[in-house]
Motif scaffolding. Structure first.
Motif, PDB file in Angstrom:
ATOM      1  N   ILE A  75      33.001  -4.843  58.615  1.00 42.22           N
ATOM      2  CA  ILE A  75      33.911  -3.741  58.340  1.00 42.22           C
ATOM      3  C   ILE A  75      33.586  -2.557  59.242  1.00 42.22           C
ATOM      4  O   ILE A  75      32.421  -2.215  59.440  1.00 42.22           O
ATOM      5  CB  ILE A  75      33.810  -3.303  56.859  1.00 42.22           C
ATOM      6  N   SER A  76      34.612  -1.940  59.798  1.00 44.40           N
ATOM      7  CA  SER A  76      34.426  -0.817  60.716  1.00 44.40           C
ATOM      8  C   SER A  76      34.577   0.507  59.962  1.00 44.40           C
ATOM      9  O   SER A  76      35.680   0.851  59.533  1.00 44.40           O
ATOM     10  CB  SER A  76      35.467  -0.882  61.842  1.00 44.40           C
ATOM     11  N   TYR A  77      33.479   1.229  59.804  1.00 46.26           N
ATOM     12  CA  TYR A  77      33.518   2.544  59.173  1.00 46.26           C
ATOM     13  C   TYR A  77      33.378   3.627  60.233  1.00 46.26           C
ATOM     14  O   TYR A  77      32.446   3.609  61.050  1.00 46.26           O
ATOM     15  CB  TYR A  77      32.416   2.690  58.128  1.00 46.26           C
ATOM     16  N   THR A  78      34.286   4.599  60.198  1.00 47.88           N
ATOM     17  CA  THR A  78      34.318   5.645  61.213  1.00 47.88           C
ATOM     18  C   THR A  78      33.026   6.448  61.245  1.00 47.88           C
ATOM     19  O   THR A  78      32.556   6.825  62.323  1.00 47.88           O
ATOM     20  CB  THR A  78      35.515   6.581  60.963  1.00 47.88           C
ATOM     21  N   SER A  79      32.430   6.716  60.092  1.00 44.15           N
ATOM     22  CA  SER A  79      31.199   7.501  60.069  1.00 44.15           C
ATOM     23  C   SER A  79      30.086   6.808  60.852  1.00 44.15           C
ATOM     24  O   SER A  79      29.322   7.465  61.585  1.00 44.15           O
ATOM     25  CB  SER A  79      30.745   7.752  58.627  1.00 44.15           C
ATOM     26  N   ASP A  80      29.997   5.484  60.734  1.00 40.47           N
ATOM     27  CA  ASP A  80      28.981   4.729  61.489  1.00 40.47           C
ATOM     28  C   ASP A  80      29.261   4.808  62.984  1.00 40.47           C
ATOM     29  O   ASP A  80      28.342   4.966  63.800  1.00 40.47           O
ATOM     30  CB  ASP A  80      28.967   3.268  61.046  1.00 40.47           C
ATOM     31  N   LYS A 119      31.040  13.343  56.059  1.00 32.42           N
ATOM     32  CA  LYS A 119      30.186  13.024  57.202  1.00 32.42           C
ATOM     33  C   LYS A 119      31.018  12.900  58.472  1.00 32.42           C
ATOM     34  O   LYS A 119      30.610  13.371  59.542  1.00 32.42           O
ATOM     35  CB  LYS A 119      29.435  11.710  56.937  1.00 32.42           C
ATOM     36  N   VAL A 120      32.202  12.276  58.369  1.00 30.39           N
ATOM     37  CA  VAL A 120      33.097  12.162  59.520  1.00 30.39           C
ATOM     38  C   VAL A 120      33.464  13.554  60.024  1.00 30.39           C
ATOM     39  O   VAL A 120      33.408  13.841  61.231  1.00 30.39           O
ATOM     40  CB  VAL A 120      34.380  11.389  59.148  1.00 30.39           C
ATOM     41  N   SER A 121      33.815  14.455  59.097  1.00 29.60           N
ATOM     42  CA  SER A 121      34.191  15.815  59.464  1.00 29.60           C
ATOM     43  C   SER A 121      33.023  16.578  60.084  1.00 29.60           C
ATOM     44  O   SER A 121      33.212  17.395  60.985  1.00 29.60           O
ATOM     45  CB  SER A 121      34.701  16.557  58.225  1.00 29.60           C
TER      46      SER A 121
END
Length: 222
Positions: free
Chosen positions: A83-88, A125-127
């Motif tokens: 799974i692709s998580y933006t934060s990672d 975290k993304v922000s």
């Protein structure tokens, strides 16, 4: 260096993606846009999608054809798998470009995606890791219906254009641009190819040639 991160399935990359990336370079003053094809989107169950290596190759061919260094394939999510998580991804890219950035990364998302940003994994975290660039997309009802048929949302995520973006109440710092996003979708392009209809000028020339060489999207997605 100012770098913007542009993620998506890119199945296939089309002129709307290219136009948006060019807008980010020319109008927002970025030096580079990284195209990050996702391996497996966290909010959608894709039953029809071209293999990752081919989606990467289409992006690579497009970036190479531009020849100006502003566009680049970033394969970290494909290489990571799962799974692709933006934060990672943003955490990885911040470390990768450590010492080269004039400011933190920027992350590009359509307003139809931003409408459900609070449901993402670690939105705070993304922000914190990236400046959010939210771009306007025009809802194509037919494309939305097809997209929901081909890529069913998972959990409480409703999917493309099913939730209206509330710009005034979006709580995360962001830049919102009324960009000239062309009313073209990967879903419609795949459908046109499968039906033998014209699609040549809906994708960059390099992408068109790659699709034709490999006979993609005719009868199936792979």
């Amino acid at each position: 260096m100012k770098i913007a991160v542009f993620g998506g399935t890119f199945n296939p990359l089309h002129i709307g993606h290219a136009m948006l990336a060019d807008t980010i370079i020319k109008e927002l003053g970025f030096d580079k846009v990284l195209f990050v094809p996702t391996y497996a989107p966290p909010h959608k169950d894709f039953s029809k999608i071209v293999a990752a290596e081919h989606r990467m190759k289409m992006i690579e061919e497009f970036c190479k054809s531009e020849g100006n260094g502003h566009f680049e394939l970033e394969s970290c999510e494909i290489e990571r798998g799962g799974i692709s998580y933006t934060s990672d991804t943003l955490e990885f890219l911040t470390k990768k470009y450590e010492g080269q950035l004039d400011q933190k990364l920027a992350f590009v998302m359509g307003d139809e995606v931003a409408a459900e940003f609070s449901k993402w994994r670690n939105p705070e975290k993304v922000s914190a890791l990236a400046d959010l660039i939210i771009v306007h997309r025009y809802p194509d009802v037919k494309a939305m219906e097809d997209c929901l048929y081909e890529s069913k949302p998972i959990g409480d995520y409703k999917g493309d254009f099913a939730v209206k973006f509330d710009k005034d109440n979006f709580k995360y710092p962001h830049i919102y641009i009324e960009n000239p996003m062309l009313p073209v979708s990967s879903t419609d392009i795949r459908r046109r190819i499968d039906k033998g209809q014209s699609f040549k000028y809906l994708v960059p020339q390099a992408v068109y040639e790659y699709i034709e060489r490999n006979n993609f999207y005719r009868g199936s997605a792979s």
